[in-house]
Each structure stands twice: as C-alpha cells, then as structure tokens.
Design a protein around this motif. Structure first.
Motif, PDB file in Angstrom:
ATOM      1  N   LYS A 296       0.922  -1.336  -0.009  1.00 27.19           N
ATOM      2  CA  LYS A 296       0.105  -0.028   0.083  1.00 27.19           C
ATOM      3  C   LYS A 296       0.874   1.118   0.144  1.00 27.19           C
ATOM      4  CE  LYS A 296      -3.477  -2.351   2.558  1.00 27.19           C
ATOM      5  NZ  LYS A 296      -4.352  -2.407   3.907  1.00 27.19           N
TER       6      LYS A 296
ATOM      7  N   MET B 254       4.095   9.616  -0.204  1.00 25.85           N
ATOM      8  CA  MET B 254       3.074   9.655   0.825  1.00 25.85           C
ATOM      9  C   MET B 254       3.681  10.541   2.136  1.00 25.85           C
ATOM     10  SD  MET B 254       1.778   5.782   1.008  1.00 25.85           S
ATOM     11  CE  MET B 254       0.582   6.096   2.117  1.00 25.85           C
ATOM     12  N   THR B 255       2.548  11.160   2.645  1.00 24.10           N
ATOM     13  CA  THR B 255       3.050  12.100   3.664  1.00 24.10           C
ATOM     14  C   THR B 255       3.180  11.010   5.079  1.00 24.10           C
ATOM     15  OG1 THR B 255       0.859  12.210   4.491  1.00 24.10           O
ATOM     16  CG2 THR B 255       1.623  14.164   3.089  1.00 24.10           C
TER      17      THR B 255
ATOM     18  N   GLU C 294       1.870  11.138   7.861  1.00 24.99           N
ATOM     19  CA  GLU C 294       0.572  10.921   8.438  1.00 24.99           C
ATOM     20  C   GLU C 294      -0.220   9.615   7.494  1.00 24.99           C
ATOM     21  OE1 GLU C 294       1.083  13.946   7.828  1.00 24.99           O
ATOM     22  OE2 GLU C 294       1.858  14.674   9.786  1.00 24.99           O
ATOM     23  N   GLN C 295       0.073   9.533   6.369  1.00 25.64           N
ATOM     24  CA  GLN C 295      -0.584   8.459   5.337  1.00 25.64           C
ATOM     25  C   GLN C 295       0.161   7.284   5.898  1.00 25.64           C
ATOM     26  OE1 GLN C 295      -0.212  10.420   1.775  1.00 25.64           O
ATOM     27  NE2 GLN C 295      -2.129  10.955   1.701  1.00 25.64           N
ATOM     28  N   VAL C 296       1.537   7.281   5.958  1.00 18.59           N
ATOM     29  CA  VAL C 296       2.264   6.172   6.154  1.00 18.59           C
ATOM     30  C   VAL C 296       2.052   5.595   7.504  1.00 18.59           C
ATOM     31  CG1 VAL C 296       4.685   5.224   6.596  1.00 18.59           C
ATOM     32  CG2 VAL C 296       4.123   6.658   4.627  1.00 18.59           C
ATOM     33  N   GLN C 297       1.715   6.516   8.540  1.00 14.95           N
ATOM     34  CA  GLN C 297       1.522   6.033   9.867  1.00 14.95           C
ATOM     35  C   GLN C 297       0.028   5.490  10.138  1.00 14.95           C
ATOM     36  OE1 GLN C 297       1.880   9.181  12.513  1.00 14.95           O
ATOM     37  NE2 GLN C 297       2.044   7.983  14.537  1.00 14.95           N
ATOM     38  N   PHE C 298      -0.796   6.056   9.161  1.00 13.98           N
ATOM     39  CA  PHE C 298      -2.310   5.505   9.041  1.00 13.98           C
ATOM     40  C   PHE C 298      -1.900   3.999   8.430  1.00 13.98           C
ATOM     41  CE2 PHE C 298      -6.172   4.556   6.639  1.00 13.98           C
ATOM     42  CZ  PHE C 298      -7.205   4.825   7.661  1.00 13.98           C
ATOM     43  N   VAL C 299      -1.232   3.599   7.463  1.00 13.96           N
ATOM     44  CA  VAL C 299      -1.092   2.438   6.910  1.00 13.96           C
ATOM     45  C   VAL C 299      -0.257   1.458   7.749  1.00 13.96           C
ATOM     46  CG1 VAL C 299      -0.100   1.120   4.801  1.00 13.96           C
ATOM     47  CG2 VAL C 299      -1.363   3.384   4.497  1.00 13.96           C
TER      48      VAL C 299
ATOM     49  N   LYS D   3       7.737  13.835   2.937  1.00  9.38           N
ATOM     50  CA  LYS D   3       7.150  12.799   1.763  1.00  9.38           C
ATOM     51  C   LYS D   3       8.016  11.692   1.798  1.00  9.38           C
ATOM     52  CE  LYS D   3       4.200  15.829   0.068  1.00  9.38           C
ATOM     53  NZ  LYS D   3       2.885  15.656  -0.016  1.00  9.38           N
TER      54      LYS D   3
ATOM     55  N   LEU E 288       0.059   8.733  -5.351  1.00  7.17           N
ATOM     56  CA  LEU E 288      -1.006   8.182  -5.046  1.00  7.17           C
ATOM     57  C   LEU E 288      -2.182   9.362  -5.971  1.00  7.17           C
ATOM     58  CD1 LEU E 288      -1.302   7.891  -1.192  1.00  7.17           C
ATOM     59  CD2 LEU E 288      -1.728   6.097  -3.053  1.00  7.17           C
ATOM     60  N   ASP E 289      -1.676  10.365  -6.065  1.00  7.03           N
ATOM     61  CA  ASP E 289      -2.358  11.238  -7.078  1.00  7.03           C
ATOM     62  C   ASP E 289      -2.285  11.176  -8.469  1.00  7.03           C
ATOM     63  OD1 ASP E 289       0.021  12.046  -5.744  1.00  7.03           O
ATOM     64  OD2 ASP E 289       0.051  14.196  -6.500  1.00  7.03           O
TER      65      ASP E 289
END
Length: 157
Positions: free
Chosen positions: A82, A87-88, A90-95, A137, A155-156
């Motif tokens: 994933k 990725m920021t 925060e996004q990495v921490q969410f995953v 990033k 991702l974008d």
C-alpha cells in the motif's frame, strides 16, 4: 531394678525421691534408641525420595511450555504494497502504524522492526523496514520486504 528388687537411682542420696519418669531405666533407654533410629531412618528415606523426584523432574525441564515473545510492529507484504512514493508521514502512519523507533538525530528516518522469539528457541524470526522521508514525503524504502511494483507511482496519479 537391681537384684534386691529396689530401683536403681541416679543420685546416691537415699532421702531424695525422684518421680518415676526421671528414674533411670536401661530397658527404656534401649527402646528409645530403637524408636529414634526407626523415626530417623523413615525421615531420611522420605527426604531421599523427595530429592530423587526433584532431580528427575529437573532433568525434564525442556518439557516446560515457554511462550512465544513477539515484539515490534508485525507487518505483512500486503501492508507494504500500500506504500507509495510521496506519501506523507501521516498517511504512512495510517497504513503501517507508529514506528518502533524514530531516529533521534533525524526525524526523516522511521524504523519498523518485528521479532518473534519462540519459547523453544528453534524458530526465531526478525524483519525490519526502514523508511526515509524528505520534506514530510516518503522517498525511499529499504529492509527485508520487497519494494511494491507500484511504489514509484504517487497516489495522486
């Protein structure tokens, strides 16, 4: 008792009367010795049996169940797949969740470690993942996991 039918006394003073429990009796002394020997031999045999049991049980100490000890972040390849470049944090921490260790001198390096130490010691397992960030990033991924084929696609897009 002596030959005249009189009791033998410990003290020579004839005027001193001892109670019967304190009078010397040779046959009673022999009985007490035999009773003490029997009690002592029984207690020794009980201790010997207990010691032999304890030693034999300690010889089987590898039969004792020991639990597996997991430590760190358990990550699977499907979680790693994933991740994308840019990725920021925060996004990495969410995953992946919080990293086990962040570099004290550089906030841009995150370490994810996982180790499983089995109780039997026959199947220890270790994996690590190191993520590098620049300007908040994700730019680089190294470690024991395969880099996802879509990692270099942001991702974008």
């Amino acid at each position: 008792m002596n030959e005249g039918g009189q009791q033998r006394r410990i003290f020579k003073d004839e005027g001193f009367n001892l109670p019967p429990c304190l009078r010397y009796d040779a046959s009673l002394t022999k009985k007490m010795k035999s009773v003490m020997a029997a009690v002592f031999s029984k207690s020794i045999s009980k201790w010997l049996v207990a010691a032999c049991c304890a030693l034999s049980m300690s010889a089987c100490s590898n039969w004792i169940y020991r639990i597996d000890v997991p430590q760190g972040n358990f990550l699977e390849q499907k979680d790693i797949d994933k991740l994308r470049i840019a990725m920021t944090k925060e996004q990495v921490q969410f995953v992946l969740g919080n990293p086990v260790a962040e570099n004290s001198f550089d906030d841009n390096i995150w370490h994810y470690f996982y180790s499983l130490k089995s109780g039997t010691g026959d199947r220890d397992f270790k994996k690590q993942l190191i993520l590098n960030f620049e300007e908040n990033k994700l730019v680089k991924m190294t470690g024991d996991f395969e880099v996802p084929k879509d990692f270099n696609t942001p991702l974008d897009q």
